[in-house]
Design a protein around this motif. Structure first.
Motif, mmCIF file in Angstrom:
data_model
loop_
_atom_site.group_PDB
_atom_site.id
_atom_site.type_symbol
_atom_site.label_atom_id
_atom_site.label_comp_id
_atom_site.label_asym_id
_atom_site.label_seq_id
_atom_site.Cartn_x
_atom_site.Cartn_y
_atom_site.Cartn_z
ATOM 1 N N THR A 252 0.872 -1.166 0.000
ATOM 2 C CA THR A 252 0.000 0.000 0.000
ATOM 3 C C THR A 252 0.907 1.212 0.000
ATOM 4 O OG1 THR A 252 -1.654 -1.206 1.253
ATOM 5 C CG2 THR A 252 -1.825 1.183 1.274
ATOM 6 N N LEU A 253 0.704 2.055 -0.963
ATOM 7 C CA LEU A 253 1.594 3.207 -1.128
ATOM 8 C C LEU A 253 1.366 4.224 -0.004
ATOM 9 C CD1 LEU A 253 0.879 3.283 -4.914
ATOM 10 C CD2 LEU A 253 3.063 2.635 -3.891
ATOM 11 N N SER A 254 2.424 4.961 0.292
ATOM 12 C CA SER A 254 2.310 5.899 1.414
ATOM 13 C C SER A 254 1.297 7.020 1.113
ATOM 14 C CB SER A 254 3.674 6.475 1.756
ATOM 15 O OG SER A 254 4.249 7.002 0.586
ATOM 16 N N ARG A 255 1.097 7.266 -0.169
ATOM 17 C CA ARG A 255 0.006 8.165 -0.559
ATOM 18 C C ARG A 255 -0.495 7.681 -1.915
ATOM 19 N NH1 ARG A 255 2.469 11.593 -4.388
ATOM 20 N NH2 ARG A 255 4.725 11.368 -4.277
ATOM 21 N N ASP A 256 -1.654 8.137 -2.345
ATOM 22 C CA ASP A 256 -2.183 7.696 -3.631
ATOM 23 C C ASP A 256 -1.329 8.282 -4.756
ATOM 24 O OD1 ASP A 256 -4.047 6.533 -2.084
ATOM 25 O OD2 ASP A 256 -5.699 7.865 -2.640
ATOM 26 N N ILE A 257 -0.970 7.430 -5.704
ATOM 27 C CA ILE A 257 -0.002 7.822 -6.741
ATOM 28 C C ILE A 257 -0.608 7.704 -8.141
ATOM 29 C CG2 ILE A 257 2.221 7.183 -7.813
ATOM 30 C CD1 ILE A 257 2.706 8.110 -5.021
ATOM 31 N N SER A 258 -0.357 8.692 -8.965
ATOM 32 C CA SER A 258 -0.771 8.608 -10.375
ATOM 33 C C SER A 258 0.443 8.586 -11.295
ATOM 34 C CB SER A 258 -1.616 9.827 -10.779
ATOM 35 O OG SER A 258 -2.624 10.022 -9.838
ATOM 36 N N ALA A 295 -7.781 4.607 -5.620
ATOM 37 C CA ALA A 295 -8.112 5.429 -4.455
ATOM 38 C C ALA A 295 -9.527 5.143 -3.936
ATOM 39 C CB ALA A 295 -7.964 6.906 -4.817
ATOM 40 N N ALA A 332 -5.946 7.712 -9.002
ATOM 41 C CA ALA A 332 -4.660 7.459 -8.360
ATOM 42 C C ALA A 332 -4.696 6.052 -7.756
ATOM 43 C CB ALA A 332 -4.410 8.492 -7.281
ATOM 44 N N ARG A 334 -3.648 3.258 -4.848
ATOM 45 C CA ARG A 334 -3.272 3.189 -3.434
ATOM 46 C C ARG A 334 -2.528 1.897 -3.090
ATOM 47 N NH1 ARG A 334 -6.345 4.095 0.778
ATOM 48 N NH2 ARG A 334 -5.719 2.232 1.923
#
Ligand SMILES: [Mg+2]
Length: 408
Positions: A252-258, A295, A332, A334
């Motif tokens: 799980t990424l530390s924040r939502d990434i695009s 997300a 994004a 997650r």
């Protein structure tokens, strides 16, 4: 103990046949498979080359001298291991008791299979037909009451042979059989035995065992027993436990990434971890799955089936990245994950197994005799042999069994 039915299968000119099959221009031609190193030797040659005098172990110059039109092909281990794996899959349809003896040889214990599949000859014919249809290559099969005799029988009518040796035929066959035809007795030992007046298995079997033991140590007893066509060793299946279904890692990424660049980097790390686990457990797979959770928690996954089995991070990464590249991210991401499935034992990486170690000790004892007399050029084949450097696997190479693995 009731009579066992053991089948030995030996692929004919395996590496050369696989090459001729995959490259039609080579069919019917004298070809030799070599390694990629400068000082490589011929590993296998086609029957067309053998007819002109080309032999395994010759260097390129020697091969070209006896056969100027010889076509040299640099071997491809992966291709042979893939074919070997496919053949073992076919064999396992007839019994779980399949012992992979080398990359192109296996033993099957068919004792319990006859009721289900019919006569051993019928099973052998079906195996030959399926291998020919699927891989376009031929094999020789021997059927006998034990491994020693099955291997001997498979060698009697090469290529494309099928020989069944029945128990009542054993004494007369052994009586006349030259000792050097037994698996494990090389030319030098043959000469040594000849000096004692022993040329045939019949003569060896009659020779006082105590005398043999005095000359050859513990191997003396083995020789005497082998000469009488006795071999109680069991068929030891390659896989004692089925391979797990898949190996996967996700994060799980530390924040939502695009940003696809960041996703690629994460993907590479995940692929490395999957690959490391696969290698540690002596597995490789041919299906790569990419999983994304967006997300909004909706989950997407897509898989790709590859042409080859693999277990290297960069290869897994490339397959997963290709899936990712084909996507238009509508949100994004997650969570991102990579899974390797379609797993099988890695035939090029298998370790020695406890059972094999025991047999290795016997081989070592034979090797000790070998060192002393320069004989036993062939051991009982329990050692994991791979040619050194970037060459081709030697035909004597064998994936020496497997061990238990736990993959969650
Ligand atoms: Mg062979």
């Amino acid at each position: 103990m009731s009579e066992r039915i053991i089948l030995h299968i030996d692929m004919d000119a395996f590496f050369a046949s696989v090459e001729q099959q995959s490259r039609p221009a080579l069919r019917g031609k004298p070809i030799a498979v070599i390694g990629s190193g400068k000082r490589t030797v011929i590993t296998t040659s086609s029957y067309e080359a053998r007819a002109r005098g080309v032999r395994t172990g010759m260097n390129i110059f020697e091969g070209r001298t006896v056969c100027p039109e010889l076509i040299l092909v640099v071997g491809n281990n992966r291709k042979y291991a893939d074919t070997s794996r496919g053949i073992v899959e076919i064999l396992q349809d007839y019994t779980p008791l399949v012992e992979v003896y080398s990359i192109d040889e296996a033993f099957l214990d068919l004792t319990g299979s006859i009721r289900l599949f019919g006569s051993p000859e019928g099973i052998a014919r079906r195996i030959k037909e399926r291998i020919r249809k699927r891989f376009g290559i031929r094999c020789s099969i021997g059927i006998a009451p034990n491994k020693l005799l099955a291997k001997l029988s498979a060698g009697l009518e090469k290529p494309d042979g099928l020989v069944r040796l029945r128990p009542e035929e054993v004494p007369s066959l052994m009586e006349r059989l030259p000792v050097t035809q037994l698996c494990g007795i090389g030319k030098r030992l043959g000469e040594h035995l000849a000096a004692l007046g022993i040329r045939t298995c019949g003569e060896l079997g009659c020779f006082p065992m105590a005398d043999l033991c005095r000359r050859f140590g513990m191997v003396g007893e083995t020789l005497s027993v082998m000469a009488r066509g006795i071999d109680l060793s069991p068929v030891v299946p390659l896989c004692e436990e089925p391979a797990p279904k898949s190996i996967g890692h996700s994060t799980t990424l530390s924040r939502d990434i695009s940003d696809k660049e960041i996703l690629h980097r994460t993907l590479l790390q995940l692929s490395e971890r999957v690959a490391r686990r696969a290698r540690r457990n002596h597995l490789c797979g041919r299906t790569v799955t990419l999983t994304l959770r967006y997300a909004d928690f909706s989950t997407f996954s897509k898989r790709v089936r590859l042409a080859h089995f693999l277990h290297h991070g960069p290869e897994i990464y490339l397959a997963a990245r290709e899936i990712l590249s084909s996507l238009r991210l509508y949100q994004a991401v997650r969570l991102i994950g990579v899974t390797l499935s379609g797993l099988t034992r890695d035939y090029l990486q298998l370790p020695l197994f406890a059972e094999e170690r025991k047999r290795e000790e016997i081989s070592r004892a034979m090797d000790a005799v070998n060192d002393r007399y320069g004989m036993f050029t062939v051991t009982w084949g329990t050692l994991l042999k791979r040619s050194k450097g970037p060459g081709v696997i030697s035909p004597a190479w064998r994936p020496a069994g497997s061990h238990y693995v736990n993959v969650r």
